[in-house]
Scaffold this motif. Structure first.
Motif, PDB file in Angstrom:
ATOM      1  N   GLU A   1     -38.957   1.730 -28.004  1.00  0.00           N
ATOM      2  CA  GLU A   1     -37.609   2.040 -28.482  1.00  0.00           C
ATOM      3  C   GLU A   1     -37.612   2.282 -29.989  1.00  0.00           C
ATOM      4  O   GLU A   1     -36.905   3.160 -30.498  1.00  0.00           O
ATOM      5  CB  GLU A   1     -36.666   0.880 -28.126  1.00  0.00           C
ATOM      6  N   GLN A   2     -38.425   1.534 -30.709  1.00  0.00           N
ATOM      7  CA  GLN A   2     -38.514   1.713 -32.158  1.00  0.00           C
ATOM      8  C   GLN A   2     -39.169   3.040 -32.516  1.00  0.00           C
ATOM      9  O   GLN A   2     -38.773   3.707 -33.481  1.00  0.00           O
ATOM     10  CB  GLN A   2     -39.312   0.563 -32.774  1.00  0.00           C
ATOM     11  N   ALA A   3     -40.169   3.433 -31.736  1.00  0.00           N
ATOM     12  CA  ALA A   3     -40.899   4.663 -32.045  1.00  0.00           C
ATOM     13  C   ALA A   3     -40.158   5.918 -31.594  1.00  0.00           C
ATOM     14  O   ALA A   3     -40.415   7.010 -32.109  1.00  0.00           O
ATOM     15  CB  ALA A   3     -42.279   4.625 -31.377  1.00  0.00           C
ATOM     16  N   ALA A   4     -39.247   5.780 -30.645  1.00  0.00           N
ATOM     17  CA  ALA A   4     -38.616   6.945 -30.020  1.00  0.00           C
ATOM     18  C   ALA A   4     -37.915   7.890 -30.997  1.00  0.00           C
ATOM     19  O   ALA A   4     -38.049   9.116 -30.860  1.00  0.00           O
ATOM     20  CB  ALA A   4     -37.642   6.484 -28.936  1.00  0.00           C
ATOM     21  N   PRO A   5     -37.137   7.413 -31.984  1.00  0.00           N
ATOM     22  CA  PRO A   5     -36.418   8.353 -32.854  1.00  0.00           C
ATOM     23  C   PRO A   5     -37.308   9.332 -33.602  1.00  0.00           C
ATOM     24  O   PRO A   5     -36.915  10.484 -33.837  1.00  0.00           O
ATOM     25  CB  PRO A   5     -35.664   7.427 -33.820  1.00  0.00           C
ATOM     26  N   VAL A   6     -38.498   8.906 -33.981  1.00  0.00           N
ATOM     27  CA  VAL A   6     -39.416   9.789 -34.695  1.00  0.00           C
ATOM     28  C   VAL A   6     -39.843  10.941 -33.777  1.00  0.00           C
ATOM     29  O   VAL A   6     -39.907  12.102 -34.191  1.00  0.00           O
ATOM     30  CB  VAL A   6     -40.643   9.002 -35.191  1.00  0.00           C
ATOM     31  N   ILE A   7     -40.136  10.616 -32.524  1.00  0.00           N
ATOM     32  CA  ILE A   7     -40.536  11.647 -31.569  1.00  0.00           C
ATOM     33  C   ILE A   7     -39.352  12.543 -31.224  1.00  0.00           C
ATOM     34  O   ILE A   7     -39.491  13.769 -31.121  1.00  0.00           O
ATOM     35  CB  ILE A   7     -41.134  10.998 -30.304  1.00  0.00           C
ATOM     36  N   GLU A   8     -38.184  11.952 -31.042  1.00  0.00           N
ATOM     37  CA  GLU A   8     -36.977  12.739 -30.749  1.00  0.00           C
ATOM     38  C   GLU A   8     -36.742  13.787 -31.838  1.00  0.00           C
ATOM     39  O   GLU A   8     -36.480  14.966 -31.548  1.00  0.00           O
ATOM     40  CB  GLU A   8     -35.763  11.812 -30.664  1.00  0.00           C
ATOM     41  N   ALA A   9     -36.816  13.379 -33.084  1.00  0.00           N
ATOM     42  CA  ALA A   9     -36.585  14.307 -34.194  1.00  0.00           C
ATOM     43  C   ALA A   9     -37.633  15.408 -34.206  1.00  0.00           C
ATOM     44  O   ALA A   9     -37.325  16.578 -34.479  1.00  0.00           O
ATOM     45  CB  ALA A   9     -36.581  13.549 -35.516  1.00  0.00           C
ATOM     46  N   PHE A  10     -38.871  15.046 -33.912  1.00  0.00           N
ATOM     47  CA  PHE A  10     -39.938  16.037 -33.879  1.00  0.00           C
ATOM     48  C   PHE A  10     -39.698  17.065 -32.769  1.00  0.00           C
ATOM     49  O   PHE A  10     -39.846  18.282 -32.992  1.00  0.00           O
ATOM     50  CB  PHE A  10     -41.286  15.344 -33.667  1.00  0.00           C
ATOM     51  N   LEU A  11     -39.316  16.609 -31.587  1.00  0.00           N
ATOM     52  CA  LEU A  11     -39.066  17.528 -30.471  1.00  0.00           C
ATOM     53  C   LEU A  11     -37.918  18.476 -30.791  1.00  0.00           C
ATOM     54  O   LEU A  11     -38.000  19.689 -30.526  1.00  0.00           O
ATOM     55  CB  LEU A  11     -38.761  16.736 -29.199  1.00  0.00           C
TER      56      LEU A  11
END
Length: 242
Positions: free
Chosen positions: A111-121
């Motif tokens: 859950e902590q790592a998800a926003p970084v990947i979301e923004a990248f996608l």
């Protein structure tokens, strides 16, 4: 000093890329590496799939967090999407009944790592002017954890999720959090000693509880890696789904 994803919420990750073999991008394949690796570990998959996906742009972002104590510089991987200090595959093999609790405990890191990947996608889809339906999320090991975690919760579901040698974390929360039901293929080695093959069936059960179906393949005798048949099946699945 290593950093965690939450320390740079506005930062876009990046990594090695391979442009489409032919013409402008018609699909986007994002490859999420495993614990202790980096994007260079997975970008090579693109060479196996370009014939079936000549219009696909491939990118393998590096996780933003270094594993503590990892040397920095060219040629070193050692990255993580989140810490795995409490993960013990030997204990999972000794007592598989505890697996569910361990996978649930990994949810906070995902859950902590998800926003970084979301923004990248979001940025990569905009870069190529592609809809979410043309996005294929591919993960290996911890990257599969992130591909499932992010892909099933995005407002606009990806066109496909392909997971190698991983597991669904936070399965108990998925029924209320899932926002889409994209095609999913899971491939796992029967001799995997890092993420035991039972994780494949735990994942299928967790997805089923959220009314999400998935195809799967068990590679007999294969350890924590991807065999040629797994590569072939993955490429065909992506080409068919996207």
């Amino acid at each position: 000093m290593s950093q965690t994803p939450s320390q740079f919420p506005g930062r876009l990750i990046d990594g090695p890329r391979l442009p489409p073999a032919k013409g402008p991008a018609r699909q986007l394949i994002v490859l999420l590496h495993g614990y202790g690796a980096d994007g260079n570990d997975l970008i090579e998959l693109a060479s196996h799939w370009r014939r079936e996906l000549p219009g696909a742009a491939f990118v393998a972002p590096n996780a933003p967090s270094l594993i503590p104590g990892t040397p920095q510089g060219p040629g070193f991987g050692g990255r993580q999407w989140f810490g795995l200090n409490d993960y013990d595959p030997n204990m999972l093999r000794r007592d598989p009944h505890r697996a569910g609790g361990i996978y649930e405990a990994l949810y906070a890191g995902a859950e902590q790592a998800a926003p970084v990947i979301e923004a990248f996608l979001d940025a990569e889809l905009a870069r190529h002017n592609l809809p979410a339906a043309r996005l294929g999320l591919v993960g290996f090991s911890q990257g599969t954890m992130m591909a499932l975690h992010v892909g099933l919760r995005r407002a606009a579901a990806p066109g496909a999720i392909l997971g190698y040698s991983g597991v669904l974390v936070g399965a108990a929360k998925l029924p209320e959090q899932a926002r889409g039901k994209p095609p999913i293929l899971l491939v796992h080695g029967s001799a995997d000693d890092v993420v035991p093959m039972e994780a494949l069936f735990d994942t299928l059960n967790g997805l089923g509880a959220a009314d999400i179906s998935a195809r799967w393949h068990l590679s007999l005798g294969v350890p924590h890696s991807i065999d040629p048949e797994g590569l072939r099946l993955g490429g065909h699945f992506l080409a068919q789904s996207l």
